[in-house]
Scaffold this motif. Sequence first.
Motif, PDB file in Angstrom:
ATOM      1  N   THR A 197       0.840  -1.203   0.000  1.00  0.00           N
ATOM      2  CA  THR A 197       0.000   0.000   0.000  1.00  0.00           C
ATOM      3  C   THR A 197       0.875   1.254   0.000  1.00  0.00           C
ATOM      4  N   ALA A 198       1.916   1.228   0.827  1.00  0.00           N
ATOM      5  CA  ALA A 198       2.786   2.405   0.942  1.00  0.00           C
ATOM      6  C   ALA A 198       3.444   2.751  -0.392  1.00  0.00           C
ATOM      7  N   MET A 199       3.960   1.726  -1.078  1.00  0.00           N
ATOM      8  CA  MET A 199       4.670   2.012  -2.332  1.00  0.00           C
ATOM      9  C   MET A 199       3.717   2.427  -3.452  1.00  0.00           C
ATOM     10  N   LYS A 200       2.481   1.886  -3.414  1.00  0.00           N
ATOM     11  CA  LYS A 200       1.512   2.286  -4.449  1.00  0.00           C
ATOM     12  C   LYS A 200       1.033   3.721  -4.215  1.00  0.00           C
ATOM     13  N   LEU A 201       0.652   3.998  -2.973  1.00  0.00           N
ATOM     14  CA  LEU A 201       0.067   5.318  -2.701  1.00  0.00           C
ATOM     15  C   LEU A 201       1.126   6.382  -2.443  1.00  0.00           C
ATOM     16  N   GLY A 202       2.308   5.956  -2.005  1.00  0.00           N
ATOM     17  CA  GLY A 202       3.356   6.926  -1.711  1.00  0.00           C
ATOM     18  C   GLY A 202       4.221   7.267  -2.903  1.00  0.00           C
ATOM     19  N   THR A 203       4.297   6.351  -3.885  1.00  0.00           N
ATOM     20  CA  THR A 203       5.173   6.640  -5.039  1.00  0.00           C
ATOM     21  C   THR A 203       4.461   6.453  -6.373  1.00  0.00           C
ATOM     22  N   GLY A 204       3.206   5.999  -6.334  1.00  0.00           N
ATOM     23  CA  GLY A 204       2.475   5.864  -7.593  1.00  0.00           C
ATOM     24  C   GLY A 204       2.852   4.635  -8.406  1.00  0.00           C
ATOM     25  N   TYR A 205       3.563   3.673  -7.812  1.00  0.00           N
ATOM     26  CA  TYR A 205       3.832   2.429  -8.550  1.00  0.00           C
ATOM     27  C   TYR A 205       2.513   1.682  -8.749  1.00  0.00           C
ATOM     28  N   PRO A 206       2.314   1.029  -9.906  1.00  0.00           N
ATOM     29  CA  PRO A 206       1.053   0.315 -10.108  1.00  0.00           C
ATOM     30  C   PRO A 206       0.886  -0.898  -9.190  1.00  0.00           C
ATOM     31  N   MET A 207       2.003  -1.518  -8.799  1.00  0.00           N
ATOM     32  CA  MET A 207       1.946  -2.660  -7.876  1.00  0.00           C
ATOM     33  C   MET A 207       3.022  -2.458  -6.821  1.00  0.00           C
ATOM     34  N   GLY A 208       2.740  -2.924  -5.582  1.00  0.00           N
ATOM     35  CA  GLY A 208       3.787  -2.918  -4.560  1.00  0.00           C
ATOM     36  C   GLY A 208       4.757  -4.066  -4.803  1.00  0.00           C
ATOM     37  N   PRO A 209       5.876  -4.146  -4.040  1.00  0.00           N
ATOM     38  CA  PRO A 209       6.904  -5.150  -4.319  1.00  0.00           C
ATOM     39  C   PRO A 209       6.423  -6.598  -4.148  1.00  0.00           C
ATOM     40  N   PHE A 210       5.474  -6.849  -3.236  1.00  0.00           N
ATOM     41  CA  PHE A 210       5.011  -8.227  -3.025  1.00  0.00           C
ATOM     42  C   PHE A 210       4.021  -8.638  -4.117  1.00  0.00           C
ATOM     43  N   GLU A 211       3.117  -7.722  -4.465  1.00  0.00           N
ATOM     44  CA  GLU A 211       2.209  -7.992  -5.593  1.00  0.00           C
ATOM     45  C   GLU A 211       3.021  -8.238  -6.865  1.00  0.00           C
ATOM     46  N   LEU A 212       4.044  -7.419  -7.065  1.00  0.00           N
ATOM     47  CA  LEU A 212       4.860  -7.557  -8.274  1.00  0.00           C
ATOM     48  C   LEU A 212       5.610  -8.890  -8.272  1.00  0.00           C
ATOM     49  N   SER A 213       6.089  -9.325  -7.107  1.00  0.00           N
ATOM     50  CA  SER A 213       6.780 -10.615  -7.019  1.00  0.00           C
ATOM     51  C   SER A 213       5.829 -11.746  -7.390  1.00  0.00           C
ATOM     52  N   ASP A 214       4.597 -11.684  -6.880  1.00  0.00           N
ATOM     53  CA  ASP A 214       3.593 -12.696  -7.237  1.00  0.00           C
ATOM     54  C   ASP A 214       3.333 -12.677  -8.742  1.00  0.00           C
ATOM     55  N   TYR A 215       3.336 -11.499  -9.323  1.00  0.00           N
ATOM     56  CA  TYR A 215       3.020 -11.340 -10.742  1.00  0.00           C
ATOM     57  C   TYR A 215       4.158 -11.881 -11.621  1.00  0.00           C
ATOM     58  N   VAL A 216       5.397 -11.601 -11.211  1.00  0.00           N
ATOM     59  CA  VAL A 216       6.579 -12.093 -11.948  1.00  0.00           C
ATOM     60  C   VAL A 216       6.674 -13.621 -11.804  1.00  0.00           C
ATOM     61  N   GLY A 217       6.279 -14.156 -10.642  1.00  0.00           N
ATOM     62  CA  GLY A 217       6.441 -15.583 -10.332  1.00  0.00           C
ATOM     63  C   GLY A 217       7.503 -15.716  -9.252  1.00  0.00           C
ATOM     64  N   LEU A 218       7.146 -16.339  -8.113  1.00  0.00           N
ATOM     65  CA  LEU A 218       8.109 -16.411  -7.006  1.00  0.00           C
ATOM     66  C   LEU A 218       9.244 -17.375  -7.327  1.00  0.00           C
ATOM     67  N   ASP A 219       8.969 -18.397  -8.175  1.00  0.00           N
ATOM     68  CA  ASP A 219      10.044 -19.316  -8.585  1.00  0.00           C
ATOM     69  C   ASP A 219      11.088 -18.545  -9.397  1.00  0.00           C
ATOM     70  N   THR A 220      10.605 -17.758 -10.370  1.00  0.00           N
ATOM     71  CA  THR A 220      11.534 -16.968 -11.195  1.00  0.00           C
ATOM     72  C   THR A 220      12.288 -15.963 -10.315  1.00  0.00           C
ATOM     73  N   SER A 221      11.582 -15.318  -9.387  1.00  0.00           N
ATOM     74  CA  SER A 221      12.239 -14.364  -8.479  1.00  0.00           C
ATOM     75  C   SER A 221      13.332 -15.064  -7.665  1.00  0.00           C
ATOM     76  N   LEU A 222      13.030 -16.300  -7.205  1.00  0.00           N
ATOM     77  CA  LEU A 222      14.012 -17.059  -6.410  1.00  0.00           C
ATOM     78  C   LEU A 222      15.218 -17.476  -7.265  1.00  0.00           C
ATOM     79  N   PHE A 223      14.941 -17.962  -8.503  1.00  0.00           N
ATOM     80  CA  PHE A 223      16.055 -18.363  -9.393  1.00  0.00           C
ATOM     81  C   PHE A 223      16.996 -17.179  -9.623  1.00  0.00           C
ATOM     82  N   ILE A 224      16.424 -16.007  -9.827  1.00  0.00           N
ATOM     83  CA  ILE A 224      17.234 -14.813 -10.101  1.00  0.00           C
ATOM     84  C   ILE A 224      18.143 -14.526  -8.909  1.00  0.00           C
ATOM     85  N   ILE A 225      17.543 -14.504  -7.724  1.00  0.00           N
ATOM     86  CA  ILE A 225      18.310 -14.081  -6.557  1.00  0.00           C
ATOM     87  C   ILE A 225      19.295 -15.161  -6.118  1.00  0.00           C
ATOM     88  N   GLU A 226      18.934 -16.447  -6.296  1.00  0.00           N
ATOM     89  CA  GLU A 226      19.895 -17.516  -5.976  1.00  0.00           C
ATOM     90  C   GLU A 226      21.117 -17.430  -6.891  1.00  0.00           C
TER      91      GLU A 226
END
Length: 297
Positions: free
Chosen positions: A229-258
């Motif tokens: 909520t803070a990042m959407k309403l405070g900076t105008g991002y369309p999705m916050g970081p957790f919504e965006l992670s779900d949207y990208v795919g948590l497996d893909t997010s994990l592969f990237i960071i690993e």
Amino acid sequence: AVRNFSNSAVMANAIKNVTVIGSGLMGGGIAQVAAQTGHNVVMVDVDDGVLSKAHERISTSMKRVAKKKFGDSQEEANKFVSDSLSRLTTTSVKNADLVVEAIVENIDIKQKLFKQLDEAAPEHTIFASNTSSLSIQKIAQNAKRKDRFGGLHFFNPVAVMKLLEVIRIPETSQATTDSMIAWGKAMEKVTVQCKDTPGFIVNRLLLPYKMEAYRMYERGDASYRDIDTAMKLGTGYPMGPFELSDYVGLDTSLFIIEGWAKEYPDEPLYKVPEILRKLVSEGKLGVKTGEGFYKYN
Ligand code: CAA
Ligand code: NAD
């Protein structure tokens, strides 16, 4: 017809036939936009179930695009969808001018695939990877055609996001770079260029931001809903970081960071967050499986 080519030399070698390997979220999206912009597209995947699911997702997304383009004419919208779908088939790399790889974010599997493709595809075919975080140079390691190799990094959802990052390795020829940029324009994307550096432009900035968000949540500083909520309403991002992670795919997010944690073991910024490991081990991969940080129906 394929549009928007900027000069005649590029036009003579214009990319008309495209093969996309991997038909998940990104491969499906890339194939869709290529078909919509007049290219003949072949989609390849190792999983037949994925291919039929991709077809379904593409038709739904195309109808949304058609509604936006031809809101007042149902007839034109239907024609756009059926013409675009008729340019889309599955299997074979034999006729490709361009192969775009969008398979799982794993260096060994990508290297193996490009070695096989290098043997199977015609001489003139350009190879590109849609990797989010891996080195194009490493992905290209086993392919002989390094002058015809590069990165074409799209954004999810491909039908909506206007950006395409074009990446060259030192061996990539000017002709290949020109063709990739011209194809990006023909796909109606805005292209930017970046060297073959980790995360290119967008993910080099987006990943540290998401990593800080996971850690803020893990420390108990704030709930993930409040961070979003803070990042959407405070900076105008369309999705916050957790919504965006779900949207990208948590497996893909994990592969990237690993991958980055392995490559940069002394960088605390890239330490793998436990919450990501936990959700992925429970099969909660985000929107694509119906649950991640949030539940989807
Ligand atoms: N196909 C076609 N059209 C779509 C679509 C899809 N899959 N998803 C959304 N749209 C269209 C809708 O039809 C709608 O069009 P109108 O404005 O004409 O009505 C418009 O997009 C907005 O859609 P919604 O109203 O359904 O939803 P929204 O306003 O919440 O937008 C969103 C959805 C475009 C995904 C928006 O939330 C957004 O931009 N989110 C951030 C996405 C992002 O940051 N992507 C990059 C991720 S990082 C990455 O991809 C790189 C990597 O390597 C991991
Ligand atoms: P996904 O899991 O939705 O799709 C990957 C597909 O590749 C699966 O259908 C799988 O069956 C298939 N596959 C695996 N090995 C294969 C092989 N050897 N040959 C053919 N198909 C194979 O993942 P995705 O989100 O579409 O990501 C694909 C690539 O795009 C990754 O490199 C990822 O980093 C990158 N990317 C993802 C996003 C995103 O937001 N999800 C954005 C930009 C780039």
